[in-house]
Design a protein around this motif. Structure first.
Motif, PDB file in Angstrom:
ATOM      1  N   ASP A  52      18.077  -1.009 -15.723  1.00  0.00           N
ATOM      2  CA  ASP A  52      16.991  -0.211 -15.157  1.00  0.00           C
ATOM      3  C   ASP A  52      15.737  -0.044 -16.007  1.00  0.00           C
ATOM      4  OD1 ASP A  52      18.615   0.453 -12.889  1.00  0.00           O
ATOM      5  OD2 ASP A  52      19.697   1.854 -14.176  1.00  0.00           O
ATOM      6  N   LEU A  53      15.836  -0.210 -17.319  1.00  0.00           N
ATOM      7  CA  LEU A  53      14.730   0.168 -18.193  1.00  0.00           C
ATOM      8  C   LEU A  53      14.696  -0.708 -19.445  1.00  0.00           C
ATOM      9  CD1 LEU A  53      12.566   2.353 -19.156  1.00  0.00           C
ATOM     10  CD2 LEU A  53      14.513   3.420 -20.325  1.00  0.00           C
ATOM     11  N   ASP A  71      10.113  -0.245 -15.867  1.00  0.00           N
ATOM     12  CA  ASP A  71      11.108   0.346 -14.978  1.00  0.00           C
ATOM     13  C   ASP A  71      11.450  -0.703 -13.939  1.00  0.00           C
ATOM     14  OD1 ASP A  71      11.339   3.266 -15.827  1.00  0.00           O
ATOM     15  OD2 ASP A  71       9.157   2.989 -15.682  1.00  0.00           O
TER      16      ASP A  71
END
Length: 118
Positions: A52-53, A71
């Motif tokens: 996710d990141l 992101d």
């Protein structure tokens, strides 16, 4: 650190593939995309939360404290990648921030994107 600019664009690859590309840029010699100029340096991955990141250190020798946050949420198809540029105070001028924005767009929304279109 202050948020200087952010952009979002859909990428054709799923988040797990985007995560891998951002944490290991240019790992595939056939798909080189992080092509740096003389005034830039290889970013280090400062933070990662799979898938996710990703947070990079600065690309720019002149701005060593800069950070780029990626992101990687799922989109309708692929990844709705959002990058955000954070800079130390005092912020550079608007023209310089726009140059940095264009450079990130070139690397992420052009060079990297094209590797998935091959």
């Amino acid at each position: 650190m202050l948020k200087a600019v952010t952009r979002q664009r859909n990428q054709p690859a799923p988040p797990s593939v985007m995560f891998e590309a951002l944490t290991e840029p240019n790992r595939d010699p056939e798909r080189q995309w992080l092509l740096l100029t003389e005034s830039e340096r290889q970013p280090a991955v400062l933070e990662e939360v799979k898938p996710d990141l990703v947070v990079w250190s600065s690309l720019w020798n002149e701005h060593p404290g800069a950070r780029i946050r990626f992101d990687l949420p799922h989109g309708r198809s692929g990844t709705d990648l959002r990058w955000t540029l954070f800079l130390d105070e005092p912020l550079p001028g608007l023209d310089e921030i726009q140059q940095m924005r264009r450079r990130i767009n070139k690397l992420i929304n052009d060079n990297l994107r094209q590797t998935f279109d091959q």
